[in-house]
Design a protein around this motif. Structure first.
Motif, mmCIF file in Angstrom:
data_model
loop_
_atom_site.group_PDB
_atom_site.id
_atom_site.type_symbol
_atom_site.label_atom_id
_atom_site.label_comp_id
_atom_site.label_asym_id
_atom_site.label_seq_id
_atom_site.Cartn_x
_atom_site.Cartn_y
_atom_site.Cartn_z
ATOM 1 N N LEU A 285 -5.380 -1.838 0.182
ATOM 2 C CA LEU A 285 -3.965 -2.075 0.430
ATOM 3 C C LEU A 285 -3.331 -0.746 0.830
ATOM 4 O O LEU A 285 -3.622 0.286 0.220
ATOM 5 C CB LEU A 285 -3.279 -2.632 -0.822
ATOM 6 C CG LEU A 285 -2.065 -3.513 -0.504
ATOM 7 C CD1 LEU A 285 -2.527 -4.849 0.050
ATOM 8 C CD2 LEU A 285 -1.179 -3.734 -1.713
ATOM 9 N N GLU B 1 -6.969 -9.240 -4.612
ATOM 10 C CA GLU B 1 -6.491 -7.861 -4.790
ATOM 11 C C GLU B 1 -6.467 -7.519 -6.277
ATOM 12 O O GLU B 1 -6.120 -8.365 -7.111
ATOM 13 C CB GLU B 1 -5.081 -7.791 -4.180
ATOM 14 C CG GLU B 1 -4.403 -6.434 -4.259
ATOM 15 C CD GLU B 1 -2.992 -6.514 -3.650
ATOM 16 O OE1 GLU B 1 -2.790 -7.261 -2.672
ATOM 17 O OE2 GLU B 1 -2.093 -5.844 -4.184
ATOM 18 N N ASP B 2 -6.832 -6.307 -6.578
ATOM 19 C CA ASP B 2 -6.777 -5.772 -7.948
ATOM 20 C C ASP B 2 -7.261 -6.764 -9.020
ATOM 21 O O ASP B 2 -6.534 -7.077 -9.979
ATOM 22 C CB ASP B 2 -5.350 -5.297 -8.279
ATOM 23 C CG ASP B 2 -5.036 -3.934 -7.664
ATOM 24 O OD1 ASP B 2 -5.956 -3.290 -7.115
ATOM 25 O OD2 ASP B 2 -3.859 -3.512 -7.727
ATOM 26 N N ASP C 182 -3.220 -11.721 -5.657
ATOM 27 C CA ASP C 182 -3.119 -10.371 -6.209
ATOM 28 C C ASP C 182 -3.088 -10.554 -7.722
ATOM 29 O O ASP C 182 -2.074 -10.990 -8.277
ATOM 30 C CB ASP C 182 -1.868 -9.637 -5.716
ATOM 31 C CG ASP C 182 -1.782 -8.213 -6.278
ATOM 32 O OD1 ASP C 182 -2.684 -7.827 -7.058
ATOM 33 O OD2 ASP C 182 -0.820 -7.493 -5.950
ATOM 34 N N LYS D 92 0.645 -7.836 4.228
ATOM 35 C CA LYS D 92 1.172 -8.609 3.101
ATOM 36 C C LYS D 92 2.650 -8.284 2.992
ATOM 37 O O LYS D 92 3.022 -7.182 2.612
ATOM 38 C CB LYS D 92 0.424 -8.217 1.818
ATOM 39 C CG LYS D 92 0.842 -9.055 0.622
ATOM 40 C CD LYS D 92 0.021 -8.725 -0.619
ATOM 41 C CE LYS D 92 0.630 -7.629 -1.443
ATOM 42 N NZ LYS D 92 0.238 -7.641 -2.867
ATOM 43 N N LYS E 171 0.220 1.164 1.271
ATOM 44 C CA LYS E 171 1.669 1.194 1.036
ATOM 45 C C LYS E 171 2.128 2.631 1.255
ATOM 46 O O LYS E 171 1.821 3.502 0.431
ATOM 47 C CB LYS E 171 1.961 0.805 -0.416
ATOM 48 C CG LYS E 171 1.643 -0.650 -0.776
ATOM 49 C CD LYS E 171 1.676 -0.811 -2.295
ATOM 50 C CE LYS E 171 1.722 -2.248 -2.746
ATOM 51 N NZ LYS E 171 1.470 -2.366 -4.208
ATOM 52 N N GLN F 227 -0.313 -12.235 -10.616
ATOM 53 C CA GLN F 227 0.968 -11.833 -10.031
ATOM 54 C C GLN F 227 1.321 -12.585 -8.745
ATOM 55 O O GLN F 227 2.478 -12.915 -8.526
ATOM 56 C CB GLN F 227 0.936 -10.317 -9.758
ATOM 57 C CG GLN F 227 2.204 -9.742 -9.166
ATOM 58 C CD GLN F 227 2.098 -8.240 -8.968
ATOM 59 O OE1 GLN F 227 2.212 -7.473 -9.912
ATOM 60 N NE2 GLN F 227 1.853 -7.804 -7.743
ATOM 61 N N ASP G 126 -5.578 -2.006 -4.626
ATOM 62 C CA ASP G 126 -4.182 -1.559 -4.479
ATOM 63 C C ASP G 126 -3.923 -0.467 -5.513
ATOM 64 O O ASP G 126 -3.995 0.729 -5.201
ATOM 65 C CB ASP G 126 -3.249 -2.762 -4.655
ATOM 66 C CG ASP G 126 -1.783 -2.377 -4.793
ATOM 67 O OD1 ASP G 126 -1.427 -1.236 -4.455
ATOM 68 O OD2 ASP G 126 -0.968 -3.219 -5.245
HETATM 69 MG MG LIG Z 1 -0.932 -5.332 -5.710
#
Ligand SMILES: [Mg+2]
Ligand SMILES: O=C(O)[C@@H](CO)OP(=O)(O)O
Length: 399
Positions: free
Chosen positions: A323, A273-274, A232, A376, A325, A154, A300
Protein backbone atom coordinates in the motif's frame (compact mmCIF):
# COMPACT_ATOMS: atom_id res chain seq x y z
CA UNK A 1 10.50 29.08 -14.77
CA UNK A 2 9.33 26.91 -11.93
CA UNK A 3 11.39 28.57 -9.20
CA UNK A 4 9.27 28.69 -6.06
CA UNK A 5 8.34 32.30 -5.24
CA UNK A 6 5.92 31.82 -2.36
CA UNK A 7 4.46 29.12 -0.11
CA UNK A 8 1.26 29.67 1.83
CA UNK A 9 0.21 27.26 4.56
CA UNK A 10 -3.17 27.18 6.26
CA UNK A 11 -5.33 24.98 8.45
CA UNK A 12 -8.41 23.56 6.70
CA UNK A 13 -10.93 20.85 7.60
CA UNK A 14 -10.67 17.21 6.63
CA UNK A 15 -13.58 14.78 6.18
CA UNK A 16 -13.74 14.05 9.94
CA UNK A 17 -13.95 17.82 10.45
CA UNK A 18 -10.50 17.77 12.04
CA UNK A 19 -7.93 20.36 11.11
CA UNK A 20 -5.29 19.51 8.52
CA UNK A 21 -2.54 21.32 6.58
CA UNK A 22 -3.16 22.83 3.15
CA UNK A 23 -0.29 24.26 1.10
CA UNK A 24 -0.23 26.64 -1.86
CA UNK A 25 2.94 26.79 -3.92
CA UNK A 26 3.40 29.71 -6.32
CA UNK A 27 6.21 29.93 -8.84
CA UNK A 28 8.07 32.94 -10.19
CA UNK A 29 6.27 32.85 -13.52
CA UNK A 30 2.79 32.41 -12.11
CA UNK A 31 2.48 28.64 -11.65
CA UNK A 32 0.13 27.54 -8.89
CA UNK A 33 -0.42 24.31 -6.98
CA UNK A 34 -2.59 23.54 -3.95
CA UNK A 35 -2.69 20.32 -1.92
CA UNK A 36 -3.85 19.13 1.50
CA UNK A 37 -2.58 16.41 3.81
CA UNK A 38 -4.86 13.47 4.64
CA UNK A 39 -4.83 11.80 8.06
CA UNK A 40 -5.10 8.19 9.27
CA UNK A 41 -7.01 6.68 12.19
CA UNK A 42 -5.52 3.18 12.10
CA UNK A 43 -2.01 4.52 11.68
CA UNK A 44 1.03 2.26 11.55
CA UNK A 45 3.46 2.54 14.42
CA UNK A 46 6.34 3.18 11.98
CA UNK A 47 4.71 5.98 10.00
CA UNK A 48 6.21 9.46 9.62
CA UNK A 49 4.93 11.78 12.32
CA UNK A 50 1.88 13.97 11.92
CA UNK A 51 1.95 17.06 14.15
CA UNK A 52 -1.00 19.17 15.26
CA UNK A 53 -1.72 21.34 12.19
CA UNK A 54 -0.86 24.65 13.89
CA UNK A 55 2.42 23.21 15.11
CA UNK A 56 3.27 21.67 11.73
CA UNK A 57 2.50 24.93 9.94
CA UNK A 58 4.60 27.03 12.32
CA UNK A 59 7.54 24.63 12.09
CA UNK A 60 7.35 24.43 8.30
CA UNK A 61 7.18 28.23 7.98
CA UNK A 62 10.20 28.51 10.17
CA UNK A 63 12.36 25.71 8.75
CA UNK A 64 11.14 24.58 5.33
CA UNK A 65 9.81 27.68 3.59
CA UNK A 66 13.16 29.54 3.69
CA UNK A 67 14.88 26.53 2.07
CA UNK A 68 12.36 26.42 -0.76
CA UNK A 69 11.39 29.99 -1.67
CA UNK A 70 13.88 31.40 -4.18
CA UNK A 71 15.93 28.20 -3.78
CA UNK A 72 14.04 25.22 -5.22
CA UNK A 73 12.18 24.60 -8.46
CA UNK A 74 8.65 23.24 -8.36
CA UNK A 75 9.36 21.24 -11.51
CA UNK A 76 12.25 19.47 -9.78
CA UNK A 77 10.37 17.16 -7.44
CA UNK A 78 13.45 15.44 -6.06
CA UNK A 79 15.00 18.84 -5.33
CA UNK A 80 11.89 20.03 -3.47
CA UNK A 81 11.67 16.83 -1.45
CA UNK A 82 15.39 16.87 -0.64
CA UNK A 83 14.94 20.41 0.70
CA UNK A 84 12.02 19.22 2.87
CA UNK A 85 14.16 16.42 4.32
CA UNK A 86 17.05 18.82 4.94
CA UNK A 87 14.73 21.34 6.62
CA UNK A 88 13.38 18.63 8.91
CA UNK A 89 16.62 16.80 9.65
CA UNK A 90 15.00 13.69 11.20
CA UNK A 91 14.07 10.27 9.76
CA UNK A 92 10.37 10.66 10.42
CA UNK A 93 9.53 14.33 9.76
CA UNK A 94 8.93 14.84 13.46
CA UNK A 95 10.29 18.43 13.30
CA UNK A 96 8.11 19.94 10.57
CA UNK A 97 5.41 17.25 10.53
CA UNK A 98 4.73 14.78 7.72
CA UNK A 99 1.46 16.66 7.21
CA UNK A 100 3.28 19.90 6.30
CA UNK A 101 5.86 17.99 4.27
CA UNK A 102 3.38 16.03 2.17
CA UNK A 103 1.13 19.06 1.54
CA UNK A 104 4.12 21.10 0.29
CA UNK A 105 5.52 18.18 -1.73
CA UNK A 106 2.21 17.59 -3.51
CA UNK A 107 1.47 21.30 -4.00
CA UNK A 108 4.92 21.78 -5.56
CA UNK A 109 4.21 18.93 -7.99
CA UNK A 110 0.95 20.59 -9.00
CA UNK A 111 2.66 23.97 -9.44
CA UNK A 112 5.32 22.27 -11.58
CA UNK A 113 2.62 20.64 -13.72
CA UNK A 114 0.80 23.96 -14.03
CA UNK A 115 3.92 25.71 -15.33
CA UNK A 116 4.72 22.90 -17.71
CA UNK A 117 1.14 22.90 -18.98
CA UNK A 118 0.82 19.15 -18.40
CA UNK A 119 -1.69 17.19 -16.33
CA UNK A 120 -0.20 16.16 -12.99
CA UNK A 121 -0.09 12.45 -13.87
CA UNK A 122 1.96 13.27 -16.96
CA UNK A 123 4.33 15.62 -15.17
CA UNK A 124 4.95 12.88 -12.60
CA UNK A 125 4.82 9.85 -14.88
CA UNK A 126 5.84 10.99 -18.35
CA UNK A 127 4.30 11.29 -21.79
CA UNK A 128 3.36 7.64 -22.10
CA UNK A 129 1.15 7.51 -19.01
CA UNK A 130 -2.61 7.74 -19.21
CA UNK A 131 -3.23 4.51 -21.12
CA UNK A 132 -3.57 2.16 -18.16
CA UNK A 133 -5.79 2.72 -15.18
CA UNK A 134 -5.87 1.20 -11.72
CA UNK A 135 -8.67 -1.05 -10.51
CA UNK A 136 -10.41 0.87 -7.72
CA UNK A 137 -10.88 -1.06 -4.46
CA UNK A 138 -14.04 0.36 -2.87
CA UNK A 139 -14.72 0.13 0.85
CA UNK A 140 -18.39 -0.86 1.18
CA UNK A 141 -18.64 -2.42 4.68
CA UNK A 142 -16.33 -1.53 7.51
CA UNK A 143 -15.61 -1.16 11.15
CA UNK A 144 -12.39 -1.45 13.16
CA UNK A 145 -10.98 1.98 13.96
CA UNK A 146 -13.25 3.60 11.35
CA UNK A 147 -16.61 2.98 13.05
CA UNK A 148 -17.70 2.07 16.57
CA UNK A 149 -19.58 -1.21 17.20
CA UNK A 150 -19.24 -2.48 13.65
CA UNK A 151 -17.16 -5.32 12.11
CA UNK A 152 -13.82 -6.40 13.58
CA UNK A 153 -12.25 -6.46 10.11
CA UNK A 154 -11.71 -2.84 9.15
CA UNK A 155 -12.67 -2.90 5.47
CA UNK A 156 -14.60 -5.13 3.06
CA UNK A 157 -13.57 -3.91 -0.38
CA UNK A 158 -15.42 -4.35 -3.66
CA UNK A 159 -12.92 -5.22 -6.42
CA UNK A 160 -14.26 -4.95 -9.98
CA UNK A 161 -11.34 -6.83 -11.52
CA UNK A 162 -13.17 -7.61 -14.78
CA UNK A 163 -14.29 -4.06 -15.57
CA UNK A 164 -13.61 -3.01 -19.16
CA UNK A 165 -12.80 0.58 -18.12
CA UNK A 166 -12.00 2.57 -15.00
CA UNK A 167 -15.34 4.38 -15.33
CA UNK A 168 -17.21 1.06 -15.38
CA UNK A 169 -15.18 -0.01 -12.36
CA UNK A 170 -15.98 3.15 -10.38
CA UNK A 171 -19.70 2.78 -11.09
CA UNK A 172 -19.57 -0.94 -10.25
CA UNK A 173 -18.23 -0.14 -6.77
CA UNK A 174 -20.95 2.47 -6.30
CA UNK A 175 -23.53 -0.14 -7.35
CA UNK A 176 -22.12 -2.70 -4.87
CA UNK A 177 -22.24 -0.04 -2.13
CA UNK A 178 -25.92 0.63 -2.92
CA UNK A 179 -26.70 -3.10 -3.15
CA UNK A 180 -25.12 -3.71 0.27
CA UNK A 181 -27.36 -0.95 1.61
CA UNK A 182 -30.40 -2.73 0.12
CA UNK A 183 -29.38 -6.14 1.47
CA UNK A 184 -28.89 -4.66 4.96
CA UNK A 185 -32.33 -3.03 4.77
CA UNK A 186 -33.95 -6.30 3.58
CA UNK A 187 -32.39 -8.12 6.52
CA UNK A 188 -33.56 -5.41 8.89
CA UNK A 189 -30.00 -4.54 9.93
CA UNK A 190 -29.64 -0.82 10.71
CA UNK A 191 -26.38 0.74 9.58
CA UNK A 192 -24.78 4.15 9.65
CA UNK A 193 -21.55 4.86 7.78
CA UNK A 194 -17.94 4.82 8.92
CA UNK A 195 -15.21 7.36 8.28
CA UNK A 196 -14.72 6.28 4.67
CA UNK A 197 -18.40 6.15 3.71
CA UNK A 198 -18.67 2.36 4.04
CA UNK A 199 -21.73 0.85 5.74
CA UNK A 200 -20.96 0.18 9.40
CA UNK A 201 -23.51 -2.35 10.66
CA UNK A 202 -23.20 -3.87 14.08
CA UNK A 203 -22.78 -7.44 12.81
CA UNK A 204 -20.32 -10.31 13.16
CA UNK A 205 -17.70 -10.45 10.42
CA UNK A 206 -19.32 -13.66 9.20
CA UNK A 207 -22.49 -11.77 8.28
CA UNK A 208 -20.46 -9.11 6.45
CA UNK A 209 -18.79 -11.89 4.39
CA UNK A 210 -22.21 -13.30 3.42
CA UNK A 211 -23.50 -9.88 2.43
CA UNK A 212 -20.36 -9.09 0.42
CA UNK A 213 -20.56 -12.40 -1.44
CA UNK A 214 -24.24 -11.82 -2.22
CA UNK A 215 -23.91 -8.15 -3.25
CA UNK A 216 -20.83 -8.62 -5.46
CA UNK A 217 -22.41 -11.62 -7.18
CA UNK A 218 -25.69 -9.79 -7.82
CA UNK A 219 -23.95 -6.72 -9.22
CA UNK A 220 -21.50 -8.79 -11.20
CA UNK A 221 -24.45 -10.48 -12.97
CA UNK A 222 -26.02 -7.10 -13.46
CA UNK A 223 -23.02 -5.36 -15.07
CA UNK A 224 -21.75 -8.43 -16.89
CA UNK A 225 -18.16 -8.49 -15.63
CA UNK A 226 -16.33 -9.96 -12.66
CA UNK A 227 -16.53 -8.18 -9.32
CA UNK A 228 -14.63 -9.88 -6.53
CA UNK A 229 -13.91 -8.62 -3.08
CA UNK A 230 -11.07 -8.18 -0.65
CA UNK A 231 -10.24 -7.04 2.87
CA UNK A 232 -8.20 -4.68 4.95
CA UNK A 233 -7.97 -6.68 8.16
CA UNK A 234 -5.89 -3.92 9.84
CA UNK A 235 -4.75 -6.71 12.15
CA UNK A 236 -2.27 -4.55 14.08
CA UNK A 237 -5.26 -2.81 15.65
CA UNK A 238 -6.51 -6.07 17.15
CA UNK A 239 -3.12 -7.50 18.14
CA UNK A 240 -2.72 -7.36 21.89
CA UNK A 241 -0.73 -9.53 24.30
CA UNK A 242 0.50 -11.67 21.41
CA UNK A 243 -2.99 -12.55 20.16
CA UNK A 244 -5.60 -11.26 17.76
CA UNK A 245 -8.57 -10.05 19.78
CA UNK A 246 -11.85 -10.46 17.91
CA UNK A 247 -15.11 -9.53 19.63
CA UNK A 248 -16.16 -13.16 20.02
CA UNK A 249 -12.78 -14.91 20.45
CA UNK A 250 -9.01 -14.59 20.22
CA UNK A 251 -6.67 -16.14 17.66
CA UNK A 252 -2.99 -17.00 17.98
CA UNK A 253 -0.70 -16.10 15.08
CA UNK A 254 -0.96 -19.64 13.66
CA UNK A 255 -4.74 -19.53 13.96
CA UNK A 256 -4.83 -16.12 12.28
CA UNK A 257 -2.78 -17.42 9.33
CA UNK A 258 -5.09 -20.42 9.07
CA UNK A 259 -8.22 -18.26 9.37
CA UNK A 260 -7.16 -15.83 6.63
CA UNK A 261 -5.99 -18.63 4.32
CA UNK A 262 -9.41 -20.28 4.72
CA UNK A 263 -11.19 -16.98 3.98
CA UNK A 264 -9.13 -16.52 0.81
CA UNK A 265 -10.25 -19.93 -0.43
CA UNK A 266 -13.84 -19.78 0.74
CA UNK A 267 -14.59 -16.35 -0.72
CA UNK A 268 -12.06 -16.29 -3.53
CA UNK A 269 -10.67 -13.07 -2.07
CA UNK A 270 -8.67 -11.06 -4.56
CA UNK A 271 -6.93 -8.89 -1.97
CA UNK A 272 -5.97 -9.06 1.71
CA UNK A 273 -4.29 -6.10 3.39
CA UNK A 274 -2.57 -6.27 6.77
CA UNK A 275 -3.72 -9.79 7.73
CA UNK A 276 -1.13 -9.88 10.54
CA UNK A 277 0.51 -7.53 12.99
CA UNK A 278 2.63 -4.66 11.65
CA UNK A 279 5.86 -6.18 13.02
CA UNK A 280 5.22 -9.77 11.98
CA UNK A 281 7.28 -10.09 8.78
CA UNK A 282 7.47 -13.87 9.37
CA UNK A 283 3.72 -14.38 9.77
CA UNK A 284 3.14 -12.36 6.60
CA UNK A 285 5.70 -14.55 4.81
CA UNK A 286 4.00 -17.73 5.92
CA UNK A 287 0.63 -16.54 4.68
CA UNK A 288 2.09 -15.27 1.39
CA UNK A 289 3.73 -18.64 0.93
CA UNK A 290 0.38 -20.36 1.42
CA UNK A 291 -1.97 -18.18 -0.62
CA UNK A 292 0.22 -15.68 -2.51
CA UNK A 293 -0.47 -17.45 -5.81
CA UNK A 294 -4.21 -16.95 -5.38
CA UNK A 295 -4.48 -13.48 -3.93
CA UNK A 296 -2.63 -10.26 -3.15
CA UNK A 297 -1.19 -10.06 0.34
CA UNK A 298 -0.65 -6.35 0.87
CA UNK A 299 1.47 -4.61 3.50
CA UNK A 300 0.17 -1.27 4.77
CA UNK A 301 1.09 -0.83 8.45
CA UNK A 302 3.81 -3.43 7.78
CA UNK A 303 5.66 -1.32 5.18
CA UNK A 304 4.34 2.23 5.84
CA UNK A 305 5.53 3.21 2.30
CA UNK A 306 9.08 2.97 3.65
CA UNK A 307 11.73 1.49 1.33
CA UNK A 308 13.79 0.08 4.22
CA UNK A 309 10.85 -1.86 5.60
CA UNK A 310 9.83 -2.86 2.08
CA UNK A 311 13.36 -4.15 1.40
CA UNK A 312 13.14 -6.31 4.50
CA UNK A 313 9.75 -7.61 3.38
CA UNK A 314 11.12 -8.41 -0.07
CA UNK A 315 14.03 -10.36 1.44
CA UNK A 316 11.68 -12.32 3.68
CA UNK A 317 8.94 -12.84 1.06
CA UNK A 318 6.43 -11.17 3.37
CA UNK A 319 3.97 -9.88 0.77
CA UNK A 320 3.28 -9.59 -2.95
CA UNK A 321 1.79 -6.12 -2.74
CA UNK A 322 2.37 -2.79 -0.97
CA UNK A 323 0.00 0.00 0.00
CA UNK A 324 1.32 3.44 -0.91
CA UNK A 325 0.26 6.43 1.18
CA UNK A 326 2.35 9.56 0.56
CA UNK A 327 1.65 10.96 4.03
CA UNK A 328 3.00 7.80 5.69
CA UNK A 329 6.47 8.72 4.43
CA UNK A 330 6.15 12.49 3.88
CA UNK A 331 7.05 13.20 0.24
CA UNK A 332 6.09 12.19 -3.30
CA UNK A 333 9.71 11.24 -4.01
CA UNK A 334 9.73 8.71 -1.17
CA UNK A 335 6.37 7.34 -2.32
CA UNK A 336 7.68 6.99 -5.90
CA UNK A 337 10.81 5.25 -4.71
CA UNK A 338 8.67 2.73 -2.80
CA UNK A 339 6.52 2.06 -5.89
CA UNK A 340 9.64 1.54 -8.01
CA UNK A 341 11.36 -0.75 -5.53
CA UNK A 342 8.15 -2.77 -5.29
CA UNK A 343 7.80 -2.98 -9.07
CA UNK A 344 11.40 -4.11 -9.58
CA UNK A 345 10.71 -6.96 -7.18
CA UNK A 346 7.37 -8.04 -8.60
CA UNK A 347 5.13 -6.50 -5.93
CA UNK A 348 1.93 -4.72 -7.00
CA UNK A 349 1.44 -1.16 -5.75
CA UNK A 350 -1.93 -0.04 -4.37
CA UNK A 351 -2.12 3.75 -4.13
CA UNK A 352 -4.28 4.68 -1.15
CA UNK A 353 -6.33 7.37 0.55
CA UNK A 354 -6.50 7.77 4.34
CA UNK A 355 -9.63 7.54 6.45
CA UNK A 356 -9.41 11.30 7.03
CA UNK A 357 -9.38 12.90 3.57
CA UNK A 358 -9.95 16.18 1.75
CA UNK A 359 -11.08 17.11 -1.77
CA UNK A 360 -7.44 16.72 -2.88
CA UNK A 361 -7.10 14.45 -5.95
CA UNK A 362 -3.32 13.93 -6.04
CA UNK A 363 -3.52 10.16 -5.44
CA UNK A 364 -5.65 9.66 -8.58
CA UNK A 365 -2.80 11.22 -10.59
CA UNK A 366 -0.17 9.32 -8.63
CA UNK A 367 -1.86 6.00 -9.48
CA UNK A 368 -1.93 6.77 -13.21
CA UNK A 369 1.59 8.25 -13.12
CA UNK A 370 3.06 5.12 -11.56
CA UNK A 371 0.98 2.70 -13.64
CA UNK A 372 -0.25 1.18 -10.39
CA UNK A 373 -2.60 -1.78 -10.87
CA UNK A 374 -4.87 -0.72 -7.96
CA UNK A 375 -6.09 2.36 -6.10
CA UNK A 376 -7.96 2.26 -2.80
CA UNK A 377 -10.01 5.38 -2.35
CA UNK A 378 -13.48 4.44 -1.10
CA UNK A 379 -16.72 4.12 -3.01
CA UNK A 380 -19.02 6.81 -1.66
CA UNK A 381 -18.73 10.24 -0.01
CA UNK A 382 -17.49 13.52 -1.51
CA UNK A 383 -13.86 13.28 -0.43
CA UNK A 384 -13.75 9.73 -1.94
CA UNK A 385 -15.62 10.53 -5.15
CA UNK A 386 -13.30 13.53 -5.70
CA UNK A 387 -10.54 11.02 -6.53
CA UNK A 388 -12.81 8.61 -8.40
CA UNK A 389 -14.25 11.40 -10.54
CA UNK A 390 -10.73 12.63 -11.28
CA UNK A 391 -9.86 9.15 -12.60
CA UNK A 392 -12.91 9.33 -14.88
CA UNK A 393 -11.74 12.74 -16.14
CA UNK A 394 -8.18 11.53 -16.71
CA UNK A 395 -9.51 8.55 -18.68
CA UNK A 396 -11.60 10.89 -20.80
CA UNK A 397 -8.70 13.31 -21.19
CA UNK A 398 -11.04 15.97 -19.82
CA UNK A 399 -8.86 17.73 -17.25
MG1 LIG B 1 -4.77 -0.47 5.88
O1 LIG C 1 -5.77 1.29 7.00
C1 LIG C 1 -5.92 1.88 5.93
O2 LIG C 1 -5.60 1.33 4.89
C2 LIG C 1 -6.41 3.32 5.89
C3 LIG C 1 -7.18 3.69 4.67
O3 LIG C 1 -8.26 2.86 4.39
O4 LIG C 1 -7.01 3.69 7.08
P1 LIG C 1 -6.29 4.84 7.95
O5 LIG C 1 -6.15 6.03 7.05
O6 LIG C 1 -7.22 5.07 9.10
O7 LIG C 1 -4.97 4.30 8.36
Amino acid sequence: MTQIAEIRLRRVLDSRANGTVEADVLTESGGFGRAAAPSGASTGEHEAIELAPEEAIAAARDRAVPRLVGEAYAGDQRGVDRALHAADGTDDFSEIGANSAVAISMAAAKAGADMLGAPLYQHLGGAFRGENFPVPLGNVIGGGEHAADATDIQEFLSAPVGAPSVTDAVFANAAVHAEVGDVLAERGIPAGKGDEGAWAPSVEDEVAFEIMAEATETMSDDVGFEIGFGLDVAAAEMFEDGEYQYSDRTRSTDEQVEYVADLVREYDLVYVEDPLDENDFEGFAELTDRVGEETLICGDDLFVTNTERLQRGIEQGSANSILIKPNQIGTLTDAFDAVELAGRNGLDAVISHRSGETEDTTIAHLAVATDAPFIKTGAAGGERTAKLNELIRIAEDAL
